[in-house]
Motif scaffolding. Sequence first.
Motif, PDB file in Angstrom:
ATOM      1  N   SER A 152      -4.264  10.408 -15.244  1.00  0.00           N
ATOM      2  CA  SER A 152      -4.557  11.117 -13.985  1.00  0.00           C
ATOM      3  C   SER A 152      -4.876  10.139 -12.854  1.00  0.00           C
ATOM      4  O   SER A 152      -4.581  10.410 -11.690  1.00  0.00           O
ATOM      5  CB  SER A 152      -5.649  12.174 -14.162  1.00  0.00           C
ATOM      6  OG  SER A 152      -6.709  11.644 -14.872  1.00  0.00           O
ATOM      7  N   SER A 153      -5.411   8.944 -13.217  1.00  0.00           N
ATOM      8  CA  SER A 153      -5.660   7.936 -12.181  1.00  0.00           C
ATOM      9  C   SER A 153      -4.344   7.408 -11.609  1.00  0.00           C
ATOM     10  O   SER A 153      -4.254   7.105 -10.421  1.00  0.00           O
ATOM     11  CB  SER A 153      -6.459   6.764 -12.743  1.00  0.00           C
ATOM     12  OG  SER A 153      -7.683   7.224 -13.245  1.00  0.00           O
ATOM     13  N   MET A 170      -0.585   1.425  -3.633  1.00  0.00           N
ATOM     14  CA  MET A 170       0.308   0.633  -4.493  1.00  0.00           C
ATOM     15  C   MET A 170      -0.473  -0.180  -5.529  1.00  0.00           C
ATOM     16  O   MET A 170      -0.183  -0.137  -6.724  1.00  0.00           O
ATOM     17  CB  MET A 170       1.140  -0.299  -3.597  1.00  0.00           C
ATOM     18  CG  MET A 170       1.917  -1.375  -4.317  1.00  0.00           C
ATOM     19  SD  MET A 170       3.558  -0.886  -4.805  1.00  0.00           S
ATOM     20  CE  MET A 170       4.481  -1.077  -3.296  1.00  0.00           C
ATOM     21  N   ASP A 171      -1.493  -0.947  -5.071  1.00  0.00           N
ATOM     22  CA  ASP A 171      -2.210  -1.850  -5.987  1.00  0.00           C
ATOM     23  C   ASP A 171      -2.884  -1.083  -7.122  1.00  0.00           C
ATOM     24  O   ASP A 171      -2.775  -1.451  -8.293  1.00  0.00           O
ATOM     25  CB  ASP A 171      -3.274  -2.663  -5.223  1.00  0.00           C
ATOM     26  CG  ASP A 171      -2.618  -3.655  -4.277  1.00  0.00           C
ATOM     27  OD1 ASP A 171      -1.411  -3.927  -4.470  1.00  0.00           O
ATOM     28  OD2 ASP A 171      -3.287  -4.126  -3.339  1.00  0.00           O
ATOM     29  N   LYS A 172      -3.573   0.001  -6.752  1.00  0.00           N
ATOM     30  CA  LYS A 172      -4.271   0.789  -7.789  1.00  0.00           C
ATOM     31  C   LYS A 172      -3.270   1.385  -8.760  1.00  0.00           C
ATOM     32  O   LYS A 172      -3.479   1.400  -9.972  1.00  0.00           O
ATOM     33  CB  LYS A 172      -5.086   1.917  -7.138  1.00  0.00           C
ATOM     34  CG  LYS A 172      -6.488   1.510  -6.780  1.00  0.00           C
ATOM     35  CD  LYS A 172      -7.320   2.747  -6.531  1.00  0.00           C
ATOM     36  CE  LYS A 172      -8.704   2.355  -6.058  1.00  0.00           C
ATOM     37  NZ  LYS A 172      -9.413   3.455  -5.449  1.00  0.00           N
ATOM     38  N   THR A 173      -2.147   1.922  -8.239  1.00  0.00           N
ATOM     39  CA  THR A 173      -1.162   2.547  -9.129  1.00  0.00           C
ATOM     40  C   THR A 173      -0.667   1.518 -10.146  1.00  0.00           C
ATOM     41  O   THR A 173      -0.627   1.795 -11.352  1.00  0.00           O
ATOM     42  CB  THR A 173       0.044   3.108  -8.330  1.00  0.00           C
ATOM     43  OG1 THR A 173      -0.436   3.843  -7.218  1.00  0.00           O
ATOM     44  CG2 THR A 173       0.916   4.009  -9.196  1.00  0.00           C
ATOM     45  N   ILE A 174      -0.341   0.324  -9.655  1.00  0.00           N
ATOM     46  CA  ILE A 174       0.173  -0.717 -10.562  1.00  0.00           C
ATOM     47  C   ILE A 174      -0.893  -1.104 -11.593  1.00  0.00           C
ATOM     48  O   ILE A 174      -0.606  -1.217 -12.785  1.00  0.00           O
ATOM     49  CB  ILE A 174       0.667  -1.935  -9.752  1.00  0.00           C
ATOM     50  CG1 ILE A 174       1.948  -1.544  -9.015  1.00  0.00           C
ATOM     51  CG2 ILE A 174       0.911  -3.143 -10.649  1.00  0.00           C
ATOM     52  CD1 ILE A 174       2.462  -2.566  -8.049  1.00  0.00           C
ATOM     53  N   ASP A 175      -2.144  -1.257 -11.135  1.00  0.00           N
ATOM     54  CA  ASP A 175      -3.236  -1.601 -12.070  1.00  0.00           C
ATOM     55  C   ASP A 175      -3.354  -0.569 -13.182  1.00  0.00           C
ATOM     56  O   ASP A 175      -3.427  -0.907 -14.363  1.00  0.00           O
ATOM     57  CB  ASP A 175      -4.581  -1.624 -11.317  1.00  0.00           C
ATOM     58  CG  ASP A 175      -4.803  -2.958 -10.653  1.00  0.00           C
ATOM     59  OD1 ASP A 175      -3.961  -3.847 -10.840  1.00  0.00           O
ATOM     60  OD2 ASP A 175      -5.817  -3.084  -9.912  1.00  0.00           O
ATOM     61  N   GLU A 180       8.463   0.097  -7.644  1.00  0.00           N
ATOM     62  CA  GLU A 180       7.706  -1.072  -8.123  1.00  0.00           C
ATOM     63  C   GLU A 180       7.248  -0.833  -9.572  1.00  0.00           C
ATOM     64  O   GLU A 180       7.359  -1.709 -10.423  1.00  0.00           O
ATOM     65  CB  GLU A 180       6.490  -1.250  -7.198  1.00  0.00           C
ATOM     66  CG  GLU A 180       5.932  -2.630  -7.099  1.00  0.00           C
ATOM     67  CD  GLU A 180       6.920  -3.711  -6.724  1.00  0.00           C
ATOM     68  OE1 GLU A 180       7.752  -3.476  -5.841  1.00  0.00           O
ATOM     69  OE2 GLU A 180       6.847  -4.794  -7.345  1.00  0.00           O
ATOM     70  N   VAL A 181       6.733   0.374  -9.810  1.00  0.00           N
ATOM     71  CA  VAL A 181       6.264   0.692 -11.158  1.00  0.00           C
ATOM     72  C   VAL A 181       7.438   0.692 -12.147  1.00  0.00           C
ATOM     73  O   VAL A 181       7.313   0.225 -13.281  1.00  0.00           O
ATOM     74  CB  VAL A 181       5.544   2.066 -11.161  1.00  0.00           C
ATOM     75  CG1 VAL A 181       5.298   2.531 -12.573  1.00  0.00           C
ATOM     76  CG2 VAL A 181       4.230   1.973 -10.409  1.00  0.00           C
TER      77      VAL A 181
END
Length: 219
Positions: A7-8, A18-23, A72-73
């Motif tokens: 869910s995050s 972008m950064d949070k999604t990739i993390d 990116e993901v």
Amino acid sequence: MSVDVLSSIKDSLVNLDMDKTIDFVRRAVELGFKPMDIINVLADGMRVVGVRYERGEYFVSDLIVASEIFKEVMSILEPLITRVGEVVRPFGRVVIGTVEGDVHDIGKNLVITMLRANGFEVIDLGVDVPPKRFVEAVKQHKPDIVGMSALLTSTMVNMKRVIEALEEEGLRSSVKVIVGGAPITEKFAREIGADAYGENAVIAVDICKKLVEELHRGK
Ligand code: B1M
């Protein structure tokens, strides 16, 4: 924690971070989630982004940011998916494109990734592909299947124009046709004379396998 991470991922994409999604995606991979589990929540997130756009809360620039995050993901997830394909024998050849007037390619690219991962050879015609270009590609590559994607109600009608162009050139019976995209339905696929409708990328692969078998049985 494990459900939280999915869910995050969705929340970060919906919030265009972008950064949070990739993390969170990297964390989900480490936790052992399958690439398709992650892709499904991302696709869900894209739908929410679309709803926000419809409500006037997001602009086209936000849709572009969301697409960039998705792409990116995918560069992280794609190698994990394609690894599966190395052990599978070639299944058939697919010519695929997003129809004329339409530049949405995330869903189409996902279908391509899944087809290649399952041993299909795929010729990607890209986006905004006119009927003539589909016809030329069928003549040149002699595929088993023609795949079309459309995301706009204004462009889905162009799928029928491609089928008509194939008929006019006497090529229709040499290929199977599968169509897909958010506004497409089984009923619409039947109405325009397609052989199949793929609701999502995973289902599309199963259908393409069946279509190749049918084609070779002369059905
Ligand atoms: Co666009 N857009 N967009 N957009 N965009 C939608 C489609 C929209 C529903 C948003 C909304 O209003 N809620 C709406 C269409 C409304 C309608 O026609 N009824 C819309 C609009 C209006 C527009 C513009 C007109 C906006 C404008 O400029 N004013 C414009 C049109 C441009 C054009 O094409 N001429 C436009 C532009 C864009 C961006 C370029 C900014 C960007 C696309 C970037 C890109 O693709 N490179 C974009 C985005 C990102 C979206 C949304 C938010 C997300 C689409 C997406 O990537 N989803 C979308 C909202 C929505 O779809 N609800 C929206 C994730 C993807 C994984 O799902 O593509 O559905 P999807 O693919 C799925 C299945 O459909 C299936 O498998 C995939 C996954 O399993 N599938 C197939 C797809 N193709 C298949 C083929 C198959 C089989 C299965 O066999 C061959």
